[in-house]
Enzyme design. Structure first.
Site, PDB file in Angstrom:
ATOM      1  N   ASP A   1      -7.180  84.861  -0.287  1.00 38.64           N
ATOM      2  CA  ASP A   1      -6.768  84.075   0.885  1.00 38.64           C
ATOM      3  C   ASP A   1      -5.507  83.268   0.578  1.00 38.64           C
ATOM      4  O   ASP A   1      -5.406  82.624  -0.470  1.00 38.64           O
ATOM      5  CB  ASP A   1      -7.878  83.110   1.304  1.00 38.64           C
ATOM      6  CG  ASP A   1      -8.956  83.790   2.120  1.00 38.64           C
ATOM      7  OD1 ASP A   1      -9.244  84.972   1.851  1.00 38.64           O
ATOM      8  OD2 ASP A   1      -9.536  83.138   3.009  1.00 38.64           O
TER       9      ASP A   1
ATOM     10  N   GLU B   1      -8.402  87.968  16.559  1.00 42.00           N
ATOM     11  CA  GLU B   1      -9.745  88.434  16.209  1.00 42.00           C
ATOM     12  C   GLU B   1     -10.552  87.234  15.728  1.00 42.00           C
ATOM     13  O   GLU B   1     -10.392  86.781  14.601  1.00 42.00           O
ATOM     14  CB  GLU B   1      -9.679  89.495  15.105  1.00 42.00           C
ATOM     15  CG  GLU B   1     -11.051  90.011  14.721  1.00 42.00           C
ATOM     16  CD  GLU B   1     -11.087  90.664  13.343  1.00 42.00           C
ATOM     17  OE1 GLU B   1     -11.917  91.570  13.154  1.00 42.00           O
ATOM     18  OE2 GLU B   1     -10.306  90.260  12.457  1.00 42.00           O
TER      19      GLU B   1
ATOM     20  N   HIS C   1     -10.553  82.612   9.978  1.00 39.02           N
ATOM     21  CA  HIS C   1     -10.714  82.297   8.561  1.00 39.02           C
ATOM     22  C   HIS C   1      -9.437  81.799   7.897  1.00 39.02           C
ATOM     23  O   HIS C   1      -9.333  81.817   6.669  1.00 39.02           O
ATOM     24  CB  HIS C   1     -11.241  83.530   7.820  1.00 39.02           C
ATOM     25  CG  HIS C   1     -12.514  84.064   8.377  1.00 39.02           C
ATOM     26  ND1 HIS C   1     -13.680  83.338   8.377  1.00 39.02           N
ATOM     27  CD2 HIS C   1     -12.794  85.246   8.989  1.00 39.02           C
ATOM     28  CE1 HIS C   1     -14.643  84.058   8.950  1.00 39.02           C
ATOM     29  NE2 HIS C   1     -14.124  85.211   9.337  1.00 39.02           N
TER      30      HIS C   1
ATOM     31  N   ASP D   1      -5.309  89.271  12.613  1.00 37.58           N
ATOM     32  CA  ASP D   1      -6.547  89.626  11.928  1.00 37.58           C
ATOM     33  C   ASP D   1      -7.236  88.385  11.360  1.00 37.58           C
ATOM     34  O   ASP D   1      -6.574  87.465  10.868  1.00 37.58           O
ATOM     35  CB  ASP D   1      -6.212  90.600  10.789  1.00 37.58           C
ATOM     36  CG  ASP D   1      -7.428  91.070  10.038  1.00 37.58           C
ATOM     37  OD1 ASP D   1      -8.259  91.758  10.652  1.00 37.58           O
ATOM     38  OD2 ASP D   1      -7.549  90.753   8.837  1.00 37.58           O
TER      39      ASP D   1
ATOM     40  N   ASN E   1      -4.289  86.002   6.989  1.00 41.87           N
ATOM     41  CA  ASN E   1      -5.364  85.243   6.358  1.00 41.87           C
ATOM     42  C   ASN E   1      -5.339  85.449   4.844  1.00 41.87           C
ATOM     43  O   ASN E   1      -5.619  84.544   4.072  1.00 41.87           O
ATOM     44  CB  ASN E   1      -6.713  85.688   6.920  1.00 41.87           C
ATOM     45  CG  ASN E   1      -7.881  85.139   6.131  1.00 41.87           C
ATOM     46  OD1 ASN E   1      -8.203  83.975   6.229  1.00 41.87           O
ATOM     47  ND2 ASN E   1      -8.501  85.978   5.320  1.00 41.87           N
TER      48      ASN E   1
END
Length: 515
Positions: free
Chosen positions: A197, A265, A232, A228, A126
């Site tokens: 990001d 996740e 997002h 992870d 991410n």
């Protein structure tokens, strides 16, 4: 010795497990329903005396992981990073020097595979570290070839967003847009400024990530990835783009390794989590963790069983092929024993529930010896206690423990000699789960009878086996009826007595019955 230690050393009369007369050989049900052991290398075992855990230290303890009964290991990040936790990567194709070398890791893989232990590594895509060479180049200017590897915006175009952030379950930082120092262009970092990001709208970034996955699967030989912050990859208002990316990622990884294991996740409720299943066939069940705590701390027996049945049925409506990665704790939550008020009976019952429920359970290192820890995160990740302090050559010293000390936690070497210890409790439960197909891969059916509030009752079923499970989550003794034909006791926790179609259950006691 503190009182808590004396209690543990004395043993728990209420914790005796009753094995069946004929015990089947344990089976490795991973990934569908096997047990995965989560390791923070930094705190696990120090092989070279520098105070920091390392990969060779893990290799030394693979027989321990095997003895516990775990089928796989998930490593928290092992790649180079400027932080102790290493969730901000600076090199995606290397091992952090504190942990050893790539040759050390390949040796660990080989030794793990000899023991039929799979290896899953944390993949943090991410975001990268702000010290990653890509970002160092990206921040040099708008014309830099790496500029679009990250998400940049001019200050005047995001003026209303600079100070705004929606607080989420997995982040409480107050800023998402960060000033690199020039005051004009800002970059996006969902978590913190040190974790910018990556821009997955850029095809070059996606290809970089796929090549990194190929490196670890093909050249190194890992069995899979824990992804992870999977929610997002794109901002929260673009969930369909997130779902599409993970489908593409899965296809790319399966083209390299058809049986690759991917666990994501996605920190949210089931309605948000479920659409990720086609791309991430295994997803962590955070609802399980929180509802388990609620059930035990409010003595509400069926709240977890009903929640779990609801989640499994909901997921089934999305795809019939999914892996429910259940957890009772992990590296982001306070230690389970703390969450349960340091009550040893509740603690043992929590693991009995986790390991008799459907799913593919994850066990956070140290839970099997009753380690303690509260926020900040460093104190949830304290050194593992292998032996009494005078003899513990492998205990790490990178942090001074606050919660898991010799005064509060009995070291593994001592627990191994105590049949009623936390360690032997976990070991016995895992063995029982791996030896009974119904507990590992059976369906979940709720008991139809209206039991007292403190009772959790359910069936685990395969075509050839059926197990009736009863847990009394309350403090008071309860006597309940048992469905007809279930009279053979295969497991007991605490005071649980079966006689003539009824079971008497004491405080935080459990029983498993077959026909």
């Amino acid at each position: 010795m503190k009182n808590s230690k004396l209690i543990l050393m004395a043993g728990f009369a209420f914790a005796a497990a009753c094995a069946p007369k004929e015990v089947a050989e344990p089976v490795n049900y991973w990934p569908e329903a096997g047990v995965t052991y989560e390791i923070f290398v930094q705190s696990f075992n120090d092989s070279d005396g520098d105070g920091i855990g390392d990969l060779n230290g893990v290799t030394e303890k693979l027989d321990y992981v095997k003895e516990l009964g775990a089928n796989a290991i998930w490593f928290m990040p092992i790649m180079p990073s400027p932080s102790y936790h290493k969730y901000d990567v600076t090199d995606y194709r290397a091992i952090h020097p504190d942990y050893g070398t790539m040759e050390d890791f390949k040796n660990l893989l080989e030794e793990a595979h000899k023991r039929d232990i799979k290896i899953v590594i944390d993949m943090i895509i991410n975001h990268s570290s702000s010290e990653h060479p890509w970002f160092v180049e990206s921040r040099k200017g708008r014309d830099n070839e790496f500029r679009d590897y990250y998400v940049w915006a001019q200050k005047d175009t995001i003026a209303e967003s600079i100070e705004k952030k929606v607080i989420t379950l997995d982040s409480d930082n107050i800023r998402q847009w960060h000033d690199p120092g020039n005051g004009d262009d800002f970059y996006y970092g969902f978590f913190i400024g040190g974790m910018p990001d990556l821009n997955f709208d850029n095809p070059k970034v996606r290809e970089e990530i796929y090549d990194i996955g190929k490196f670890w699967l093909e050249e190194v030989g890992v069995d899979g990835f824990r992804l992870d912050a999977a929610k997002h990859i794109f901002p929260d208002d673009r969930p369909l783009d997130n779902h599409a990316f993970w489908k593409e990622f899965r296809a790319k990884m399966e083209a390299i390794k058809p049986d690759v294991y991917l666990v994501g996740e996605v920190y949210d409720k089931k309605e948000i989590v479920a659409p990720y299943l086609p791309g991430l066939p295994a997803l962590f069940n955070f609802d399980f963790h929180y509802t388990l705590l609620e059930a035990l701390n409010t003595e509400n027996g069926m709240v977890l069983a009903k929640k779990q049945k609801e989640i499994l049925d909901f997921y089934q409506g999305i795809t019939p092929n999914f892996i429910d990665a259940t957890i009772s704790s992990n590296h982001d939550q306070p230690r389970l024993l703390n969450e349960l008020g340091s009550d040893p009976e509740k603690y043992k019952q929590a693991s009995a529930i986790l390991l008799t429920m459907p799913g593919a359970p994850y066990l956070y290192y140290g839970e099997e010896i009753g380690m303690l820890g509260l926020k900040p995160d460093e104190n949830i990740r304290e050194p593992f206690l292998w032996d009494v302090i005078e003899k513990d050559q492998g205990r790490t010293k990178w942090i001074e423990p606050v919660y898991s000390t010799d005064a509060t936690v009995t070291p593994l070497s001592v627990q191994k000699e105590d049949p009623n210890s936390y360690f032997n409790h976990y070991k016995g439960l895992i063995f029982m789960r791996n030896s009974n197909p119904a507990l590992a891969i059976g369906t979940l059916e709720l008991a139809p009878e209206d039991y007292p509030k403190s009772i959790m009752a359910y069936f685990r079923k395969t075509q050839n086996e059926e197990i009736f499970v009863l847990h009394n989550l309350g403090k008071e003794e309860v006597t309940v009826d048992v469905p007809k034909g279930f009279s053979n006791k295969i497991y007991q926790l605490g005071q649980a007595v079966y006689a003539e179609g009824k079971v008497k259950l004491g405080k935080n006691s459990s029983i498993l019955l077959t026909k």
